[in-house]
Design a protein around this motif. Structure first.
Motif, short mmCIF file in Angstrom:
data_model
loop_
_atom_site.label_atom_id
_atom_site.label_comp_id
_atom_site.label_asym_id
_atom_site.label_seq_id
_atom_site.Cartn_x
_atom_site.Cartn_y
_atom_site.Cartn_z
N THR A 188 2.00 2.84 -16.46
CA THR A 188 2.59 2.48 -15.17
C THR A 188 1.60 1.65 -14.35
O THR A 188 0.39 1.70 -14.57
N ALA A 189 2.14 0.89 -13.41
CA ALA A 189 1.29 0.21 -12.43
C ALA A 189 1.96 0.34 -11.08
O ALA A 189 3.18 0.19 -10.97
N GLN A 190 1.16 0.65 -10.08
CA GLN A 190 1.65 0.66 -8.69
C GLN A 190 0.75 -0.25 -7.88
O GLN A 190 -0.47 -0.15 -7.99
N LEU A 191 1.36 -1.13 -7.11
CA LEU A 191 0.53 -1.99 -6.28
C LEU A 191 1.20 -2.21 -4.93
O LEU A 191 2.42 -2.41 -4.85
N SER A 192 0.40 -2.18 -3.88
CA SER A 192 0.89 -2.51 -2.54
C SER A 192 0.77 -4.01 -2.36
O SER A 192 -0.29 -4.59 -2.58
N VAL A 193 1.88 -4.62 -1.96
CA VAL A 193 1.88 -6.07 -1.77
C VAL A 193 2.58 -6.43 -0.45
O VAL A 193 3.44 -5.69 0.02
N SER A 194 2.19 -7.57 0.10
CA SER A 194 2.90 -8.11 1.24
C SER A 194 4.26 -8.63 0.77
O SER A 194 4.50 -8.76 -0.44
N LEU A 195 5.15 -8.92 1.72
CA LEU A 195 6.47 -9.43 1.35
C LEU A 195 6.35 -10.72 0.56
O LEU A 195 7.21 -11.03 -0.28
N ASP A 196 5.29 -11.49 0.79
CA ASP A 196 5.09 -12.71 0.02
C ASP A 196 4.19 -12.50 -1.21
O ASP A 196 3.71 -13.47 -1.79
N GLY A 197 3.97 -11.25 -1.60
CA GLY A 197 3.40 -11.00 -2.92
C GLY A 197 1.88 -10.93 -3.02
O GLY A 197 1.35 -10.96 -4.13
N PHE A 198 1.18 -10.80 -1.89
CA PHE A 198 -0.28 -10.73 -1.94
C PHE A 198 -0.74 -9.28 -1.83
O PHE A 198 -0.21 -8.52 -1.03
N TRP A 204 -0.42 1.91 4.78
CA TRP A 204 0.47 3.07 4.59
C TRP A 204 -0.21 4.13 3.71
O TRP A 204 0.08 5.32 3.87
N VAL A 205 -1.11 3.71 2.82
CA VAL A 205 -1.83 4.68 1.98
C VAL A 205 -2.90 5.40 2.79
O VAL A 205 -3.01 6.63 2.76
N THR A 206 -3.69 4.62 3.53
CA THR A 206 -4.80 5.24 4.27
C THR A 206 -4.29 6.14 5.39
O THR A 206 -5.02 7.03 5.84
N GLU A 207 -3.06 5.94 5.82
CA GLU A 207 -2.49 6.81 6.85
C GLU A 207 -1.78 8.02 6.26
O GLU A 207 -1.32 8.90 6.99
#
Lengths: 230, 230
Positions: B5-15, B42-45
Motif C-alpha cells: 500500500t501507499a498513502q500520501l498527503s497531496v495538495s489538490l494540484d498533486g504536490f 491534518w496528520v500533525t493535528e
C-alpha cells in the motif's frame, strides 16, 4: 447570486487529456483524444448528456444527475478558443449549452448564433471581460468556465473563480495536458485555500466540489515542539 | 494477505511538498517544508499521530482514526533514502513506525535498530528487493510504501502496488514536488486503471482509496456516433 464555477474531468494524476495534439493529423487518432475520452467517459455514458446531444441510451445514475445539474446551473459559459474551435463542427447546429458562450480569443470574429439558445461571442479584451460579459448574460444563474485547463487557470489566477468541481476519474495517465500547471502565478510560500463543500463517490468517478478562497501565506507547523507529554 | 500500500498527503494540484530544497540551507525555512507542512497538517493535528510522537493534544476525529488505521495495518515499511535521512534526527530514539523499515538506497549502511520495534535496513539492490524483504518481515500485515513520491512512482511503475490512498488537502500550491511525475514509463495510449474502494470526506482532507490494476490500453469512445435518436 451568480457564482463563477468550473467543472473539469481529470485523471487521478491531474490530466484532462492526453499529450497535446498539434498540427494537421487526425485528432481522433491522437494520444490527446485518447486521454480526453477516457476521463470524460462517465459523461458520454450519462443519459442526461446523451439527451442533450440527441443520442439514445445511457445510464440514469448519480453521474447523469450531476451532468444535468451542471447544465441547469449555468446561465452562461466562458470558454477557451481552442475548445470552441474544436467543438464547432461536432456540436453541430444545436450545441448542448443552450446559453450564451463567451470565447476568450485573440482573433476577432462575428457572433455566431446557433439553435436552442446557444450563441458564441468572441471576446478579444481578456478573460476578465469575458467573465463580466458572461455574468451580465447569465440571468442570475452561474457562469460556468467550460475549459480547457489553460482558461480555468487564467480565471483562478485572476481571483475570479468562486467554485471548482473536479470529477476525478480512477485512472493514471502518466502524461498529458494538466489542469494545474505552473502558470498560476503563486509564490512558493503561498497557496490558494479551498473548502470542500460536496463529495459524491461513484465507481466511475469521484466528484469533489470546493469553494475557492484567496491566496494565503503557508505557515510552518512546529510539529509539536514544546508540547511533549510530561 | 499482505498488500503493498501507499498513502500520501497531496495538495489538490498533486504536490506532496513545496519545491525541492537542495543544498545546505535550513530545510525548515525552505519552500519545500512549507508545502510539506501544509499538506500534512491534518496528520500533525491528529491525536493518534501525536501520541506516537509523544506529543500532547490533538484532535480525536475521523482523520485521527485513519492515521491509527494506517499504523495498525503496516507490518513493515519501504522508504526512500531521502526521507529516511531527513527523518533520522527528528524521529529520535523511538521512531513512530514500530516495525521494520527497508530503505531503498545506493549507499550500503549497517542496519540501525531503534527502540519500540523500529529498525532501518538499507537495501542496495533495488525496489523489488526492498518490497520482497518487507513482505517477508510484515508478518501477514501490509507493506506500506512510506514515500517519498519518487519511491511511490517506482513501486507503481514496477507493478508492485496493490492499494493507493491519497489524502487530498484543499489547497492549490502551484509548484512543488509532484506525486505523479513523468517517470511512470506509461505509453501515451495506455493508463493504469484503478477502482475506488473508499471515500472519506472531511473539511480538512478528503481520503480517496483505490485498488490498483494493470496497465490498460486507452480506448476511443465514438461519442454516440451511429446511435442518434430516431
Amino acid at each position: 447570486m451568480t457564482k463563477v464555477t468550473a467543472q473539469l474531468s481529470v485523471s487521478l494524476d491531474g490530466f484532462y487529456a492526453g499529450p497535446r495534439h498539434d498540427g494537421d493529423g487526425d485528432w481522433m487518432a491522437s494520444a490527446e483524444s485518447h486521454g480526453f475520452f477516457r476521463v470524460t467517459r462517465w459523461v458520454t455514458e450519462a443519459m442526461s448528456w446523451r439527451e442533450r446531444q440527441g443520442f439514445a441510451g445511457g445510464r440514469q445514475d448519480v453521474n447523469s444527475e450531476i451532468v444535468a445539474e451542471s447544465f441547469d446551473a449555468a446561465g452562461a459559459y466562458v470558454m477557451g478558443r481552442r475548445m470552441a474551435d474544436g467543438g464547432e463542427v461536432p456540436w453541430g447546429d444545436e450545441p448542448p449549452f443552450r446559453a450564451p458562450v463567451f470565447v476568450v480569443t485573440h482573433r476577432p470574429r462575428e457572433r455566431l448564433v446557433r439553435q436552442g439558445g446557444t450563441s458564441f461571442t468572441y471576446v478579444t479584451d481578456g478573460v476578465e471581460s469575458a467573465v463580466a460579459q458572461a455574468r451580465a448574460a447569465a440571468g442570475g444563474k452561474d457562469v460556468a468556465v467550460a475549459g480547457g485547463g489553460s482558461l480555468v487557470r487564467q480565471v483562478l489566477r485572476a481571483g475570479l473563480l468562486d467554485e471548482l468541481e473536479l470529477h476525478v476519474v480512477p485512472v493514471v495517465l502518466g502524461t498529458g495536458m494538466r489542469l494545474f500547471d505552473a502558470d498560476l502565478g503563486l509564490d512558493e510560500f503561498e497557496g490558494i485555500e479551498l473548502t470542500p463543500t460536496r463529495v459524491v463517490p461513484d465507481p466511475q468517478v469521484t466528484h469533489l466540489r470546493y469553494t475557492v478562497h484567496d491566496r494565503t501565506p503557508l505557515t510552518l507547523d512546529d510539529r509539536g515542539a514544546g508540547t511533549e507529554k510530561a
